[in-house]
Motif scaffolding. Structure first.
Motif, PDB file in Angstrom:
ATOM      1  N   VAL A  20      -7.206 -15.222  -8.854  1.00  0.00           N
ATOM      2  CA  VAL A  20      -7.696 -15.085  -7.641  1.00  0.00           C
ATOM      3  C   VAL A  20      -8.887 -14.330  -7.368  1.00  0.00           C
ATOM      4  O   VAL A  20      -8.956 -13.103  -8.173  1.00  0.00           O
ATOM      5  N   SER A  41      -0.070  -8.986   3.663  1.00  0.00           N
ATOM      6  CA  SER A  41       0.361 -10.225   3.646  1.00  0.00           C
ATOM      7  C   SER A  41      -0.200 -10.955   2.407  1.00  0.00           C
ATOM      8  O   SER A  41      -0.095 -12.270   2.243  1.00  0.00           O
ATOM      9  N   THR A  42      -0.683 -10.167   1.536  1.00  0.00           N
ATOM     10  CA  THR A  42      -1.367 -10.518   0.173  1.00  0.00           C
ATOM     11  C   THR A  42      -0.304 -11.029  -0.685  1.00  0.00           C
ATOM     12  O   THR A  42       0.452  -9.870  -0.914  1.00  0.00           O
ATOM     13  N   LEU A  62      -9.149 -10.296  -6.407  1.00  0.00           N
ATOM     14  CA  LEU A  62      -7.931  -9.601  -6.412  1.00  0.00           C
ATOM     15  C   LEU A  62      -7.875  -8.450  -7.259  1.00  0.00           C
ATOM     16  O   LEU A  62      -7.383  -7.262  -6.840  1.00  0.00           O
ATOM     17  N   ILE A  69       0.753  -1.067  -0.005  1.00  0.00           N
ATOM     18  CA  ILE A  69       0.028  -0.023  -0.079  1.00  0.00           C
ATOM     19  C   ILE A  69       0.946   1.176  -0.144  1.00  0.00           C
ATOM     20  O   ILE A  69       1.659   1.224   0.963  1.00  0.00           O
ATOM     21  N   TYR A 116      -9.536  -5.686  -5.678  1.00  0.00           N
ATOM     22  CA  TYR A 116      -8.985  -5.016  -4.630  1.00  0.00           C
ATOM     23  C   TYR A 116      -7.715  -4.192  -4.939  1.00  0.00           C
ATOM     24  O   TYR A 116      -7.354  -3.077  -4.465  1.00  0.00           O
ATOM     25  N   VAL A 142      -4.114  -5.843  11.290  1.00  0.00           N
ATOM     26  CA  VAL A 142      -3.320  -6.838  10.683  1.00  0.00           C
ATOM     27  C   VAL A 142      -3.349  -6.493   9.297  1.00  0.00           C
ATOM     28  O   VAL A 142      -4.382  -6.401   8.606  1.00  0.00           O
ATOM     29  N   PHE A 143      -2.029  -6.300   8.450  1.00  0.00           N
ATOM     30  CA  PHE A 143      -2.083  -5.923   7.098  1.00  0.00           C
ATOM     31  C   PHE A 143      -1.639  -7.410   6.335  1.00  0.00           C
ATOM     32  O   PHE A 143      -1.807  -7.492   5.404  1.00  0.00           O
ATOM     33  N   ARG A 153      -3.304   0.233  -3.973  1.00  0.00           N
ATOM     34  CA  ARG A 153      -2.510  -0.818  -3.747  1.00  0.00           C
ATOM     35  C   ARG A 153      -1.750  -1.593  -5.035  1.00  0.00           C
ATOM     36  O   ARG A 153      -2.215  -1.768  -5.965  1.00  0.00           O
TER      37      ARG A 153
END
Lengths: 233, 134
Positions: free
Chosen positions: A209, A143-144, A212, A96, A215, A232-233, A106
């Motif tokens: 995915v 964490s993606t 995604l 980000i 996103y 939590v990222f 993102r």
């Protein structure tokens, strides 16, 4: 300088503990064989006269010297280390961006360049972020992860992103009064091709995915009740 | 008005402060007016102030200060884990933990799901309103 030994010298005086040798000065004198050197030379240490040096050229007084004695700054031999990459940032991580034109976007991380900056791409078709360099400090790592194996990013380095040097034209008097017509700087075609090549396989793995793509197209923002230190990222 | 949950040997309690925050423990003895001896299958038996405990509805049948093996057997027999996870209090805690551990991507997917759900609800509502109006 004397000729270098083939094997490095190992001390004849082992340490009992740090700072205390096993042998005394007189014992070491004997061990080093200084008595033998003296005996060979008739009771005194051999003395070598200094080699005759060629006479140095006569130095003239300099033509110019400054009025005050100015101190020279000390010599600095520090070499900066390459920027350490955070463990959470691996190739394919979604980041980000926190500052700049693309704040909140993102973006997919590709690799770290030699200057320490991160090479990043939108992909351009999804959110309008081109191949771009970004500083690690202005980035949140989520964490993606996206599968980045089909992408060839060998050719991108810091030189690729250097500003194109323009030739300066000397202005004549008449031209001062004319309005300067500047062309809008166009992005060269090969950079567009590079972007398309990198994004092609990326977009395929992103579409694999669910959600995604949407996103990556959306911007991140803090809403009411979100506490960054608890998220939590 | 009267108390419903009592401190007794075998009362299961939730730790609400300190190193063991969020753990379910069993009161196995009372030390004095303020402290209890507590035990759980995955911790060393020790004392804790009552103020750090919140009593639950679950009790198990144990003698005073049982051995660890006895304690674990009694907890299995009373099925503490399942009773807790099916109770509304236990379910709420599980949901809170899940919400706190959501990823940024998960939060995005959650937002999409909420929008979708409310869209379906609004359609139904609109349909019912139309039926009512006509």
């Amino acid at each position: 300088m004397a000729a270098k030994r083939k094997t490095p010298v190992r001390t004849r005086n082992p340490d009992l503990i740090r700072g205390v040798g096993k042998y005394s000065r007189s014992k070491m004198y004997h061990k080093r064989g200084l008595w033998a050197i003296k005996a060979k030379n008739g009771g005194v240490f051999p003395r070598h006269d200094p080699k005759p040096k060629p006479p140095a050229a006569a130095e003239k007084a300099p033509k110019f010297y400054p009025a005050d004695d100015v101190k020279k700054p000390l010599l600095n031999k520090r070499k900066p280390k390459p920027t350490k990459l955070r463990a959470s940032i691996t190739p394919g991580t979604v980041l980000i961006l926190l500052a700049g034109r693309f704040m909140g976007k993102r973006v997919v991380f590709l690799k770290q360049l030699a200057s320490g900056l991160l090479l990043v791409t939108g992909p351009f078709k999804i959110n309008g972020v081109p191949l771009r360099r970004v500083n690690q400090s202005y980035v949140i790592a989520t964490s993606t992860k996206v599968d980045i194996s089909g992408v060839n990013i060998e050719k991108f380095d810091d030189k690729y992103f250097a500003k194109a040097v323009e030739k300066k034209k000397k202005k004549g008097e008449g031209e001062f009064f004319e309005a300067e017509k500047e062309d809008k700087k166009k992005l060269p075609e090969d950079k567009k091709e590079d972007q398309k090549a990198v994004d092609a396989s990326l977009i395929k793995s992103i579409e694999g995915v669910p959600d995604l793509k949407a996103y990556l197209a959306a911007r991140f923002s803090l809403k009411s009740g979100m506490k960054p230190h608890e998220l939590v990222f | 008005m009267p108390f419903k949950r009592y401190v007794e040997i075998g009362r299961v309690a939730l730790v609400n402060y300190g190193k063991d925050y969020g753990k379910l423990v069993v009161i196995v003895d009372v030390v004095d007016q303020n402290r209890a001896l507590i035990d759980a299958p995955d911790m060393v038996r020790g004392q804790m102030n009552f103020k750090r405990l919140t009593l639950t509805d679950i009790t198990i049948d144990i003698p005073r200060i049982p051995k660890k093996k006895t304690l674990i057997e009694a907890m299995e027999k009373a099925d503490v884990k399942n009773k807790w996870e099916n109770s509304s209090w236990g379910r709420k805690l599980i949901v809170q933990k899940r919400r706190a551990s959501l990823n940024d991507f998960d939060r995005f997917k959650l937002m999409l799901a909420k929008i979708k759900r409310s869209g379906v609800i609004r359609q139904e509502l609109a349909k019912l309103k139309k039926e009512n109006a006509s």
